[in-house]
Write an enzyme that holds these catalytic residues in place. Structure first.
Site, PDB file in Angstrom:
ATOM      1  CG  HIS A 146      -1.714  -1.044   1.585  1.00 14.20           C
ATOM      2  ND1 HIS A 146      -1.292  -2.142   2.272  1.00 14.20           N
ATOM      3  CD2 HIS A 146      -3.037  -1.229   1.353  1.00 14.20           C
ATOM      4  CE1 HIS A 146      -2.302  -2.969   2.435  1.00 14.20           C
ATOM      5  NE2 HIS A 146      -3.374  -2.451   1.888  1.00 14.20           N
ATOM      6  CG  ASP A 151       1.874  -0.948   3.380  1.00 11.88           C
ATOM      7  OD1 ASP A 151       1.105  -0.569   4.273  1.00 11.88           O
ATOM      8  OD2 ASP A 151       1.571  -1.793   2.513  1.00 11.88           O
TER       9      ASP A 151
HETATM   10  C1  XUL Z   1      -7.331  -6.629   4.573  1.00 12.67           C
HETATM   11  C2  XUL Z   1      -6.480  -7.051   3.451  1.00 12.67           C
HETATM   12  C3  XUL Z   1      -5.657  -5.987   2.804  1.00 12.67           C
HETATM   13  C4  XUL Z   1      -5.543  -6.137   1.331  1.00 12.67           C
HETATM   14  C5  XUL Z   1      -4.846  -4.995   0.640  1.00 12.67           C
HETATM   15  O1  XUL Z   1      -8.090  -7.643   5.112  1.00 12.67           O
HETATM   16  O2  XUL Z   1      -6.464  -8.196   3.104  1.00 12.67           O
HETATM   17  O3  XUL Z   1      -4.406  -5.980   3.414  1.00 12.67           O
HETATM   18  O4  XUL Z   1      -4.888  -7.300   0.971  1.00 12.67           O
HETATM   19  O5  XUL Z   1      -5.429  -3.772   0.923  1.00 12.67           O
END
Ligand code: XUL
Ligand code: CO
Length: 438
Positions: A100, A103
């Site tokens: 993300h 992150d």
């Molecule tokens: C949340 C989840 C996230 C996604 C990416 O449950 O799985 O981390 O993978 O946003």
């Protein structure tokens, strides 16, 4: 940058008899299974959020694992995370990563400063990628952690929030494209509702589609050739999420004409939260031509939330890899560990044990899924089970030749059905066990 995980050597394949805890027993990256090297079939990816940022914080207590590497300046910490991520990938022979936006670089006081921080870290990631050959599986934007997203992002009741989310996603897409990412994920963390008493569901869904369409158009305009993914999840953090499961998401994509650009990023624990098996979600995606990528983890069936554990369940791994092989393998997608070491597994070494567990589980899963397909008995059984559609009235049903009147005539002549056969579930479970356990 000096070595961070100094006490951990490069993890090597030593075969199933090895008792070395820091070795692979089943993952032999360049071994050919079913005509292709394991690394190409599994396409393992490190997920930046849990591995580099998750410190074990939960609702009842502070973090237990130090992910600051002895540093105090926030940008220095995030640079060290980047170095640590690449050292981990190198030592674990992981070819891909995913992240993300938040992150890789922390948010600043305003969007332009935040974007400048992202640019600085993106420069570093680009250099690390060039030196190591590691690749970006997918990027995404975190539109759920900051309090501004309390009512959702694209589905917020507040248009300023929609605009902010759009700007954030635009930047995340630009970074993904710059780093050569093969995918872009939407996981709608807060795209759902708590109560219909305050919710305009129609507008929220239209807006969610609007933001996705804008993203597709913008990304394609700057040269993105990869896949967009939606990652279905039924609940948590919102009580009812719009991207509940694959079937629900398919209805959404088709209604808004987004089905040509989007595939699914299936997450094991999300499937079980939706009351499905992991295999069910993969099968629905495969049958509808939207199988894309996988977040591999497992839940705890005695708990009702997303525990994101590193996967060790062999049945799930075998049946998952069976679906992947039947789908023709990954194209732009891969298998990332959206998984975290347990809160009490707080030492650096635990990160390695966790990845070894997850990678070996899926490597063995791949080996056994191949055996299951080569054995052929299960597939043959399914083939035979539907053989009545190959000829006679069944063939006429499938070809569309038979009318209701034809079927009535046929049924009247037949009088009653006398040709039913057993589903043989226990027989098939015995085959699966014998392939898995010898
Ligand atoms: C949340 C989840 C996230 C996604 C990416 O449950 O799985 O981390 O993978 O946003
Ligand atoms: Co996920």
């Amino acid at each position: 940058m000096k070595e961070i995980f100094k006490d951990i050597p490069k993890i090597k394949y030593e075969g199933s008899k090895s008792t070395n805890p820091l070795a692979f027993r089943y993952y032999n990256p360049d071994e050919i299974i079913g005509g292709k090297p394991m690394r190409e079939q599994l396409k393992f990816a490190l997920s930046y959020w849990h591995t580099m940022c998750g410190d074990g914080t939960d609702m009842f207590g502070a973090g237990t694992a130090d992910k600051c590497f002895g540093l105090t300046d926030s940008m220095e910490i995030y640079k060290a995370k980047a170095h640590a991520a690449f050292e981990l990938m190198e030592k674990l022979d992981i070819d891909y990563f995913c992240f993300h936006d938040r992150d890789i670089a922390p948010e600043a006081d305003n969007l332009s400063q935040t974007n400048a921080r992202l640019d600085e870290i993106t420069n570093l990631l680009e250099e690390l990628m060039k030196n190591s050959g590691k690749k970006l599986l997918w990027g995404t934007a975190n539109c759920f952690t900051n309090p501004r997203y309390m009512h959702g992002a694209a589905t917020s009741c507040n248009a300023d929030v929609f605009a902010f989310a759009a700007a954030q996603i635009k930047k995340a897409v630009e970074i993904t494209v710059r780093l050569g990412g093969d995918g872009y994920v939407f996981w709608g963390g807060r795209e759902g509702y708590e109560t219909l008493l305050n919710t305009n569901m129609g507008l929220e869904l239209d807006n969610m589609a609007r933001l996705m369409r804008m993203t597709v158009e913008y990304a394609r305009s700057i040269g993105f050739k990869g896949d967009f993914y939606i990652e279905p999840k039924p609940k948590e953090p919102t009580k009812h999420q719009y991207d509940f499961d694959t079937a629900t998401v398919l209805g959404f994509l088709r209604k808004y004409g987004l089905d040509k650009d989007f595939k699914m990023n299936i997450e094991a624990n999300h499937a079980t939260l939706a009351g499905h098996t992991f295999q069910h979600e993969l099968r629905v995606a495969r049958e509808n031509g939207v199988f894309g990528s996988i977040d591999a983890n497992q839940g705890d069936m005695l708990l009702g939330w997303d525990t994101d554990q590193f996967p060790t369940n062999m049945y799930d791994a075998v049946l998952c890899m069976y679906e992947v092989i039947k789908a023709g393998g990954f194209t732009n997608g891969g298998l990332n560990f959206d998984s975290k070491a347990r809160r009490s597994s707080f030492e650096d070494e635990d990160i390695f044990h966790s990845y070894i567990a997850g990678m070996d589980t899926f490597a063995l899963g791949l080996r056994l899924a191949h055996k299951l397909i080569e054995d052929g008995r299960m597939d043959q059984f399914v083939e035979d089970r539907y053989s009545s559609y190959k000829s006679g009235i069944g063939a006429d049903i499938v070809s569309g030749k038979a009318t209701m009147a034809d079927l009535e005539k046929y049924a009247l002549e037949m009088g009653d059905v006398t040709t039913l056969k057993s589903g043989r579930q226990e027989y098939l479970e015995n085959i699966l066990n014998s392939i898995m356990f010898g």
